[in-house]
Design a protein around this motif. Structure first.
Motif, PDB file in Angstrom:
ATOM      1  N   GLU A   1       2.451  -2.212 -12.671  1.00 12.39           N
ATOM      2  CA  GLU A   1       3.710  -2.088 -11.953  1.00 12.39           C
ATOM      3  C   GLU A   1       3.554  -2.434 -10.475  1.00 12.39           C
ATOM      4  OE1 GLU A   1       5.920   1.472 -12.494  1.00 12.39           O
ATOM      5  OE2 GLU A   1       5.487   1.550 -14.630  1.00 12.39           O
ATOM      6  N   THR A   2       4.617  -2.988  -9.937  1.00 12.00           N
ATOM      7  CA  THR A   2       4.714  -3.232  -8.501  1.00 12.00           C
ATOM      8  C   THR A   2       6.020  -2.620  -8.012  1.00 12.00           C
ATOM      9  OG1 THR A   2       5.934  -5.308  -8.670  1.00 12.00           O
ATOM     10  CG2 THR A   2       3.525  -5.456  -8.784  1.00 12.00           C
ATOM     11  N   LEU A   3       6.249  -2.714  -6.720  1.00 12.79           N
ATOM     12  CA  LEU A   3       7.501  -2.224  -6.143  1.00 12.79           C
ATOM     13  C   LEU A   3       8.604  -3.274  -6.201  1.00 12.79           C
ATOM     14  CD1 LEU A   3       6.129  -0.388  -2.983  1.00 12.79           C
ATOM     15  CD2 LEU A   3       7.034   0.637  -5.065  1.00 12.79           C
ATOM     16  N   PHE A   4       8.298  -4.449  -6.739  1.00 14.76           N
ATOM     17  CA  PHE A   4       9.251  -5.552  -6.711  1.00 14.76           C
ATOM     18  C   PHE A   4      10.588  -5.186  -7.349  1.00 14.76           C
ATOM     19  CE2 PHE A   4      11.134  -9.562  -8.068  1.00 14.76           C
ATOM     20  CZ  PHE A   4      11.024 -10.319  -6.912  1.00 14.76           C
ATOM     21  N   GLN A   5      10.550  -4.620  -8.541  1.00 15.02           N
ATOM     22  CA  GLN A   5      11.797  -4.307  -9.246  1.00 15.02           C
ATOM     23  C   GLN A   5      12.586  -3.168  -8.589  1.00 15.02           C
ATOM     24  OE1 GLN A   5      11.400  -3.393 -13.409  1.00 15.02           O
ATOM     25  NE2 GLN A   5      13.476  -4.064 -13.832  1.00 15.02           N
TER      26      GLN A   5
ATOM     27  N   GLY B   1       0.793  -1.217   0.000  1.00 19.67           N
ATOM     28  CA  GLY B   1       0.000   0.000   0.000  1.00 19.67           C
ATOM     29  C   GLY B   1       0.832   1.277   0.000  1.00 19.67           C
ATOM     30  N   ALA B   2       2.145   1.162   0.104  1.00 21.45           N
ATOM     31  CA  ALA B   2       3.015   2.346   0.142  1.00 21.45           C
ATOM     32  C   ALA B   2       3.318   2.834  -1.273  1.00 21.45           C
ATOM     33  CB  ALA B   2       4.314   2.019   0.862  1.00 21.45           C
ATOM     34  N   LYS B   3       3.472   4.132  -1.401  1.00 19.63           N
ATOM     35  CA  LYS B   3       3.918   4.719  -2.670  1.00 19.63           C
ATOM     36  C   LYS B   3       5.406   4.426  -2.833  1.00 19.63           C
ATOM     37  CE  LYS B   3       0.055   6.872  -3.585  1.00 19.63           C
ATOM     38  NZ  LYS B   3      -0.869   6.180  -4.427  1.00 19.63           N
ATOM     39  N   ARG B   4       5.887   4.500  -4.067  1.00 15.40           N
ATOM     40  CA  ARG B   4       7.281   4.142  -4.343  1.00 15.40           C
ATOM     41  C   ARG B   4       8.274   4.964  -3.518  1.00 15.40           C
ATOM     42  NH1 ARG B   4      10.335   3.455 -10.180  1.00 15.40           N
ATOM     43  NH2 ARG B   4      12.411   3.245  -9.301  1.00 15.40           N
ATOM     44  N   ALA B   5       8.093   6.275  -3.470  1.00 17.91           N
ATOM     45  CA  ALA B   5       9.037   7.127  -2.737  1.00 17.91           C
ATOM     46  C   ALA B   5       9.050   6.780  -1.250  1.00 17.91           C
ATOM     47  CB  ALA B   5       8.670   8.598  -2.929  1.00 17.91           C
ATOM     48  N   THR B   6       7.892   6.534  -0.680  1.00 20.29           N
ATOM     49  CA  THR B   6       7.793   6.173   0.741  1.00 20.29           C
ATOM     50  C   THR B   6       8.441   4.826   0.993  1.00 20.29           C
ATOM     51  OG1 THR B   6       5.711   7.402   0.890  1.00 20.29           O
ATOM     52  CG2 THR B   6       6.179   5.824   2.647  1.00 20.29           C
ATOM     53  N   ALA B   7       8.181   3.866   0.110  1.00 21.49           N
ATOM     54  CA  ALA B   7       8.749   2.527   0.262  1.00 21.49           C
ATOM     55  C   ALA B   7      10.276   2.566   0.170  1.00 21.49           C
ATOM     56  CB  ALA B   7       8.181   1.590  -0.803  1.00 21.49           C
ATOM     57  N   GLU B   8      10.796   3.299  -0.799  1.00 21.06           N
ATOM     58  CA  GLU B   8      12.244   3.400  -0.946  1.00 21.06           C
ATOM     59  C   GLU B   8      12.873   4.086   0.266  1.00 21.06           C
ATOM     60  OE1 GLU B   8      12.861   5.297  -4.738  1.00 21.06           O
ATOM     61  OE2 GLU B   8      12.664   3.395  -5.815  1.00 21.06           O
ATOM     62  N   ALA B   9      12.229   5.130   0.778  1.00 24.27           N
ATOM     63  CA  ALA B   9      12.749   5.828   1.957  1.00 24.27           C
ATOM     64  C   ALA B   9      12.742   4.910   3.179  1.00 24.27           C
ATOM     65  CB  ALA B   9      11.929   7.084   2.228  1.00 24.27           C
ATOM     66  N   SER B  10      11.686   4.140   3.354  1.00 30.63           N
ATOM     67  CA  SER B  10      11.599   3.205   4.483  1.00 30.63           C
ATOM     68  C   SER B  10      12.692   2.145   4.398  1.00 30.63           C
ATOM     69  CB  SER B  10      10.233   2.523   4.517  1.00 30.63           C
ATOM     70  OG  SER B  10       9.220   3.442   4.754  1.00 30.63           O
ATOM     71  N   LEU B  11      12.906   1.622   3.202  1.00 32.36           N
ATOM     72  CA  LEU B  11      13.931   0.600   3.016  1.00 32.36           C
ATOM     73  C   LEU B  11      15.329   1.174   3.258  1.00 32.36           C
ATOM     74  CD1 LEU B  11      14.428  -2.350   2.205  1.00 32.36           C
ATOM     75  CD2 LEU B  11      14.814  -1.511  -0.101  1.00 32.36           C
ATOM     76  N   LYS B  12      15.599   2.345   2.720  1.00 32.94           N
ATOM     77  CA  LYS B  12      16.904   2.987   2.926  1.00 32.94           C
ATOM     78  C   LYS B  12      17.145   3.264   4.408  1.00 32.94           C
ATOM     79  CE  LYS B  12      17.274   5.053  -1.646  1.00 32.94           C
ATOM     80  NZ  LYS B  12      17.217   6.290  -2.446  1.00 32.94           N
ATOM     81  N   ASP B  13      16.103   3.679   5.118  1.00 33.17           N
ATOM     82  CA  ASP B  13      16.216   3.932   6.550  1.00 33.17           C
ATOM     83  C   ASP B  13      16.546   2.639   7.302  1.00 33.17           C
ATOM     84  OD1 ASP B  13      15.951   5.622   8.922  1.00 33.17           O
ATOM     85  OD2 ASP B  13      14.114   4.471   9.304  1.00 33.17           O
ATOM     86  N   MET B  14      15.866   1.550   6.943  1.00 32.08           N
ATOM     87  CA  MET B  14      16.140   0.261   7.580  1.00 32.08           C
ATOM     88  C   MET B  14      17.586  -0.174   7.326  1.00 32.08           C
ATOM     89  SD  MET B  14      14.556  -3.517   6.793  1.00 32.08           S
ATOM     90  CE  MET B  14      15.543  -3.703   5.309  1.00 32.08           C
ATOM     91  N   LEU B  15      18.049  -0.017   6.097  1.00 29.19           N
ATOM     92  CA  LEU B  15      19.416  -0.411   5.758  1.00 29.19           C
ATOM     93  C   LEU B  15      20.437   0.445   6.491  1.00 29.19           C
ATOM     94  CD1 LEU B  15      18.948  -0.996   1.926  1.00 29.19           C
ATOM     95  CD2 LEU B  15      19.350  -2.751   3.671  1.00 29.19           C
TER      96      LEU B  15
END
Length: 113
Positions: A67-71, A29-43
């Motif tokens: 499209e999905t966030l998978f790629q 349910g997250a938008k791409r920018a939010t998902a990428e920011a969350s992942l970068k924060d976790m890393l």
């Protein structure tokens, strides 16, 4: 494997999933920018803590395709693996839906000088 319950057969096959992870990063349910920011924060945070295993969950493709966030998330995770932040990276088994099983390397151990 006829002599094992399906649960144990999956373990032998190596299909680690959501139930095997210590934490879940749910990006459904997250938008791409939010998902990428969350992942970068976790890393980024993982560099300073102990190693742990995280299941990253993503939305399935919409009906009729799309499209999905998978790629994009997969690319970020592969880059983190190349940089040594991730020890193990694989997709989640089909019964867990779309996503990744990620073993974060954590803070490197210092050897005594």
């Amino acid at each position: 494997m006829p002599h094992f319950d399906e649960f144990y057969a999956d373990k032998l096959r190596g299909s680690l999933g959501v139930t095997d992870a210590e934490a879940v990063l749910d990006l459904r349910g997250a938008k791409r920018a939010t998902a990428e920011a969350s992942l970068k924060d976790m890393l980024e945070r993982s560099r300073f803590g102990k190693s742990k295993v995280v299941a990253v969950r993503l939305d399935s493709p919409p009906e009729g395709g799309g499209e999905t966030l998978f790629q994009p998330i997969g690319r970020l995770l592969l880059d983190a693996k190349r940089r040594g932040l991730i020890e193990r990276l694989q997709t989640l088994p089909a019964q867990d839906g779309l996503g990744f099983y990620v073993s974060l390397a954590g803070k490197p151990q210092r050897s005594p000088a």
